[in-house]
Design an enzyme around this catalytic site. Sequence first.
Site, PDB file in Angstrom:
ATOM      1  N   THR A 133       0.465  -1.766   0.144  1.00 41.33           N
ATOM      2  CA  THR A 133       0.072  -0.152  -0.573  1.00 41.33           C
ATOM      3  C   THR A 133       0.872   0.955   0.323  1.00 41.33           C
ATOM      4  O   THR A 133       2.160   1.295   0.150  1.00 41.33           O
ATOM      5  CB  THR A 133      -0.371  -0.303   1.327  1.00 41.33           C
ATOM      6  N   ASP A 134       0.448   2.592  -0.511  1.00 38.22           N
ATOM      7  CA  ASP A 134       0.997   3.367   0.007  1.00 38.22           C
ATOM      8  C   ASP A 134       0.871   4.320   1.056  1.00 38.22           C
ATOM      9  O   ASP A 134       1.938   5.490   1.034  1.00 38.22           O
ATOM     10  CB  ASP A 134      -0.001   4.618  -0.949  1.00 38.22           C
ATOM     11  N   GLU A 135       0.370   3.523   2.052  1.00 33.44           N
ATOM     12  CA  GLU A 135      -0.185   4.423   3.758  1.00 33.44           C
ATOM     13  C   GLU A 135       1.403   4.452   4.278  1.00 33.44           C
ATOM     14  O   GLU A 135       2.034   4.633   4.741  1.00 33.44           O
ATOM     15  CB  GLU A 135      -1.121   3.178   4.735  1.00 33.44           C
ATOM     16  N   TYR A 159      -2.310  -0.057  11.187  1.00 33.89           N
ATOM     17  CA  TYR A 159      -2.037  -0.532   9.223  1.00 33.89           C
ATOM     18  C   TYR A 159      -0.769  -0.803   8.748  1.00 33.89           C
ATOM     19  O   TYR A 159      -0.690  -1.778   8.003  1.00 33.89           O
ATOM     20  CB  TYR A 159      -3.284  -0.872   9.177  1.00 33.89           C
ATOM     21  N   LYS A 163       1.643  -3.292   7.130  1.00 33.16           N
ATOM     22  CA  LYS A 163       2.489  -3.168   5.845  1.00 33.16           C
ATOM     23  C   LYS A 163       3.636  -2.818   6.064  1.00 33.16           C
ATOM     24  O   LYS A 163       4.206  -3.591   4.775  1.00 33.16           O
ATOM     25  CB  LYS A 163       1.378  -2.684   5.408  1.00 33.16           C
ATOM     26  N   ASN A 188      -5.462   4.165  -3.015  1.00 30.55           N
ATOM     27  CA  ASN A 188      -7.505   3.450  -2.853  1.00 30.55           C
ATOM     28  C   ASN A 188      -7.772   3.325  -4.418  1.00 30.55           C
ATOM     29  O   ASN A 188      -7.863   3.404  -5.216  1.00 30.55           O
ATOM     30  CB  ASN A 188      -8.050   4.394  -2.142  1.00 30.55           C
TER      31      ASN A 188
HETATM   32  P1  NAD Z   1     -10.129  -7.849   1.995  1.00 33.97           P
HETATM   33  O1  NAD Z   1      -9.808  -6.930   3.813  1.00 33.97           O
HETATM   34  O2  NAD Z   1     -10.668  -6.630   1.294  1.00 33.97           O
HETATM   35  O3  NAD Z   1      -9.321  -8.912   2.337  1.00 33.97           O
HETATM   36  C1  NAD Z   1      -8.246  -9.472   2.700  1.00 33.97           C
HETATM   37  C2  NAD Z   1      -8.558 -10.819   2.265  1.00 33.97           C
HETATM   38  O4  NAD Z   1      -7.384 -11.442   3.296  1.00 33.97           O
HETATM   39  C3  NAD Z   1      -9.821 -11.538   3.233  1.00 33.97           C
HETATM   40  O5  NAD Z   1     -10.811 -12.343   2.072  1.00 33.97           O
HETATM   41  C4  NAD Z   1      -9.724 -12.405   4.173  1.00 33.97           C
HETATM   42  O6  NAD Z   1     -10.736 -13.401   4.300  1.00 33.97           O
HETATM   43  C5  NAD Z   1      -8.285 -12.919   3.653  1.00 33.97           C
HETATM   44  N1  NAD Z   1      -7.051 -13.124   5.651  1.00 33.97           N
HETATM   45  C6  NAD Z   1      -7.418 -12.155   6.213  1.00 33.97           C
HETATM   46  N2  NAD Z   1      -6.634 -12.568   7.018  1.00 33.97           N
HETATM   47  C7  NAD Z   1      -5.992 -13.990   6.568  1.00 33.97           C
HETATM   48  C8  NAD Z   1      -5.014 -14.790   7.351  1.00 33.97           C
HETATM   49  N3  NAD Z   1      -4.712 -15.082   8.239  1.00 33.97           N
HETATM   50  N4  NAD Z   1      -5.046 -16.196   6.277  1.00 33.97           N
HETATM   51  C9  NAD Z   1      -5.431 -16.233   5.102  1.00 33.97           C
HETATM   52  N5  NAD Z   1      -7.025 -14.876   4.266  1.00 33.97           N
HETATM   53  C10 NAD Z   1      -6.536 -14.008   5.371  1.00 33.97           C
HETATM   54  O7  NAD Z   1      -8.707  -6.152   1.631  1.00 33.97           O
HETATM   55  P2  NAD Z   1      -8.194  -5.787   0.060  1.00 33.97           P
HETATM   56  O8  NAD Z   1      -8.734  -4.278   0.440  1.00 33.97           O
HETATM   57  O9  NAD Z   1      -8.948  -6.684  -1.495  1.00 33.97           O
HETATM   58  O10 NAD Z   1      -6.969  -6.119   0.299  1.00 33.97           O
HETATM   59  C11 NAD Z   1      -6.290  -6.537  -0.137  1.00 33.97           C
HETATM   60  C12 NAD Z   1      -4.445  -6.024  -0.357  1.00 33.97           C
HETATM   61  O11 NAD Z   1      -4.300  -4.942  -0.977  1.00 33.97           O
HETATM   62  C13 NAD Z   1      -4.374  -6.430   1.005  1.00 33.97           C
HETATM   63  O12 NAD Z   1      -2.502  -6.786   1.561  1.00 33.97           O
HETATM   64  C14 NAD Z   1      -4.124  -4.649   1.055  1.00 33.97           C
HETATM   65  O13 NAD Z   1      -2.433  -4.070   2.448  1.00 33.97           O
HETATM   66  C15 NAD Z   1      -3.342  -3.883   0.141  1.00 33.97           C
HETATM   67  N6  NAD Z   1      -3.706  -3.281  -0.781  1.00 33.97           N
HETATM   68  C16 NAD Z   1      -5.286  -2.536  -0.818  1.00 33.97           C
HETATM   69  C17 NAD Z   1      -5.990  -0.998  -1.130  1.00 33.97           C
HETATM   70  C18 NAD Z   1      -7.315  -1.317  -0.597  1.00 33.97           C
HETATM   71  O14 NAD Z   1      -7.647   0.638  -1.357  1.00 33.97           O
HETATM   72  N7  NAD Z   1      -8.359  -1.743  -0.676  1.00 33.97           N
HETATM   73  C19 NAD Z   1      -4.979  -0.661  -1.767  1.00 33.97           C
HETATM   74  C20 NAD Z   1      -3.286  -1.107  -1.573  1.00 33.97           C
HETATM   75  C21 NAD Z   1      -3.111  -2.292  -1.003  1.00 33.97           C
HETATM   76  O1  DAU Z   2      -4.054   3.884   0.518  1.00 30.62           O
HETATM   77  C1  DAU Z   2      -4.201   2.658   0.615  1.00 30.62           C
HETATM   78  C2  DAU Z   2      -5.428   2.290   1.791  1.00 30.62           C
HETATM   79  O2  DAU Z   2      -6.450   2.003   1.342  1.00 30.62           O
HETATM   80  C3  DAU Z   2      -5.314   0.557   1.510  1.00 30.62           C
HETATM   81  O3  DAU Z   2      -3.523   0.158   1.827  1.00 30.62           O
HETATM   82  C4  DAU Z   2      -6.677   0.102   2.983  1.00 30.62           C
HETATM   83  O4  DAU Z   2      -6.157  -1.155   2.694  1.00 30.62           O
HETATM   84  C5  DAU Z   2      -8.105   0.918   2.206  1.00 30.62           C
HETATM   85  O5  DAU Z   2      -8.543   0.829   3.455  1.00 30.62           O
HETATM   86  C6  DAU Z   2      -7.174   2.042   2.479  1.00 30.62           C
HETATM   87  O6  DAU Z   2      -7.670   2.850   3.435  1.00 30.62           O
HETATM   88  P1  DAU Z   2      -8.305   4.380   3.676  1.00 30.62           P
HETATM   89  O7  DAU Z   2      -8.380   4.189   5.497  1.00 30.62           O
HETATM   90  O8  DAU Z   2      -7.683   5.047   2.793  1.00 30.62           O
HETATM   91  O9  DAU Z   2      -9.736   3.612   3.405  1.00 30.62           O
HETATM   92  P2  DAU Z   2     -11.585   4.140   3.604  1.00 30.62           P
HETATM   93  O10 DAU Z   2     -12.123   3.283   2.951  1.00 30.62           O
HETATM   94  O11 DAU Z   2     -10.967   3.385   4.968  1.00 30.62           O
HETATM   95  O12 DAU Z   2     -11.169   5.572   3.624  1.00 30.62           O
HETATM   96  C7  DAU Z   2     -11.175   6.674   3.061  1.00 30.62           C
HETATM   97  C8  DAU Z   2     -11.188   7.808   3.144  1.00 30.62           C
HETATM   98  O13 DAU Z   2     -12.445   8.373   3.911  1.00 30.62           O
HETATM   99  C9  DAU Z   2     -10.309   8.218   4.200  1.00 30.62           C
HETATM  100  O14 DAU Z   2      -9.722   9.376   4.166  1.00 30.62           O
HETATM  101  C10 DAU Z   2     -11.380   8.165   5.515  1.00 30.62           C
HETATM  102  C11 DAU Z   2     -12.568   9.215   4.744  1.00 30.62           C
HETATM  103  N1  DAU Z   2     -13.722   7.775   5.300  1.00 30.62           N
HETATM  104  C12 DAU Z   2     -13.478   6.840   5.662  1.00 30.62           C
HETATM  105  C13 DAU Z   2     -14.642   6.060   6.342  1.00 30.62           C
HETATM  106  C14 DAU Z   2     -14.514   4.411   6.266  1.00 30.62           C
HETATM  107  C15 DAU Z   2     -14.814   8.678   5.824  1.00 30.62           C
HETATM  108  O15 DAU Z   2     -14.559   9.479   5.843  1.00 30.62           O
HETATM  109  N2  DAU Z   2     -15.913   8.409   6.367  1.00 30.62           N
HETATM  110  C16 DAU Z   2     -16.167   6.923   6.747  1.00 30.62           C
HETATM  111  O16 DAU Z   2     -16.868   6.150   7.562  1.00 30.62           O
END
Ligand code: NAD
Ligand code: DAU
Length: 357
Positions: A133-135, A159, A163, A188
């Site tokens: 992630t970018d975070e 988190y 990561k 994101n």
């Molecule tokens: P998600 O939370 O939707 O899915 C995570 C999956 O991992 C789920 O299916 C869960 O059951 C599984 N999991 C959790 N713990 C586990 C374990 N111990 N063993 C096996 N499986 C397990 O997450 P996502 O949004 O699909 O993100 C996927 C990956 O991409 C993550 O590594 C996250 O850090 C990264 N990422 C997400 C975003 C985003 O915007 N969602 C952006 C950049 C990177």
């Molecule tokens: O940047 C990549 C990341 O993006 C991934 O690594 C994470 O797994 C993914 O969850 C996401 O993190 P964010 O914290 O950016 O996503 P989230 O959807 O939780 O929130 C997006 C923005 O919106 C953030 O600035 C917080 C804000 N927010 C979020 C929620 C859930 C609100 O204002 N209200 C809300 O109820």
Amino acid sequence: MKTQRVLITGGAGFIGCNFVRSCCQDAGATIVLDALTYAGNRATLADLEGPENFAFVEGDICDSVLVSKLLTQYAIDTVIHFAAESHVDRSISSPAVFVHTNVVGTFTLLEAFRHHWEDEGKPEGFRFLHVSTDEVFGSLNFDDPPFSETAPYAPNSPYAASKAGSDHLVRAYFHTYGLPTLITNCSNNYGPYQFPEKLIPLMCLNILLGKPLPVYGDGQNIRDWLHVEDHCSAIATVLQKAAPGATYNIGGNNQVKNIDIVEQLCALMDELGGDLPTSPSRELITFVPDRPGHDRRYAMDIAKIQRELGWSPSYDFATGLRHTVQWYLSHRDWWQPLLSDQYQTYYADLYGDRAAL
Ligand code: NAD
Ligand code: DAU
């Protein structure tokens, strides 16, 4: 992916399931390993189960015996590691599971894959791609340049720190053992199959249910939004073209303020959502106390992946957001079961006492 035999961790989650659906159809074998936490949903992959070259295994990435067995049993040559605890708000209230899954889980996979790779005589074609992630880079001010691959790590939430720890382990396995690893750091994602806790689906479903739309702080925080299919195509590109040890930043060149996204979602739902409980839905917007340690801005410099691998995002945000809203409107059967008692408890704990600002 034509001949590769792939272990996909977290394939029942948001990005993992999109990757399996869009990029694994022609793989030699696709094995999904997923613990089915609250965020994992096997039903999402149900239509793919059946063919001999696909298997779903319910299990934990921290289970070294299971992971080693799968690598051997299915003659895996490629691991694509999505599994993680992924929600920042949950990492603030319950950090331990983030360290366990994201750090210990990644270590367990790396160790098992290293032994498997060594036992097989260190084949050149093996790959371990870690999805990050970018975070990990921390927070930008409004006038800072976007993060490049050489930006210093400065994670701010449990988190992000977990990561970052996993990224460092992957890097160390390349430098110490020569394990052919790759790391992608992405911004994101949005699109189909995202769990309702995240900003975009949460706002869509709350509008449908007539519930307040909780915008944290002043709503001016910026994220760099990328359609999940673009993220998947970037991962597939890195896998096919990148040299072992490389890291690539992935993003949408698409920086948007949270409040602007919420406003756009309200407008789309007013147009497409039919008879809504509250109309116009922007009346539901409620500013609530901020997330602790809330990063102000993320933005990715994607020049390296564009220049070296020829990848660029293809979706424009207005179209992608419209498709996403349409997808949630037409897939109530997918998201309705996710609003379980367990989810209601989570929601009440996080938002219940958060009086409007
Ligand atoms: P998600 O939370 O939707 O899915 C995570 C999956 O991992 C789920 O299916 C869960 O059951 C599984 N999991 C959790 N713990 C586990 C374990 N111990 N063993 C096996 N499986 C397990 O997450 P996502 O949004 O699909 O993100 C996927 C990956 O991409 C993550 O590594 C996250 O850090 C990264 N990422 C997400 C975003 C985003 O915007 N969602 C952006 C950049 C990177
Ligand atoms: O940047 C990549 C990341 O993006 C991934 O690594 C994470 O797994 C993914 O969850 C996401 O993190 P964010 O914290 O950016 O996503 P989230 O959807 O939780 O929130 C997006 C923005 O919106 C953030 O600035 C917080 C804000 N927010 C979020 C929620 C859930 C609100 O204002 N209200 C809300 O109820």
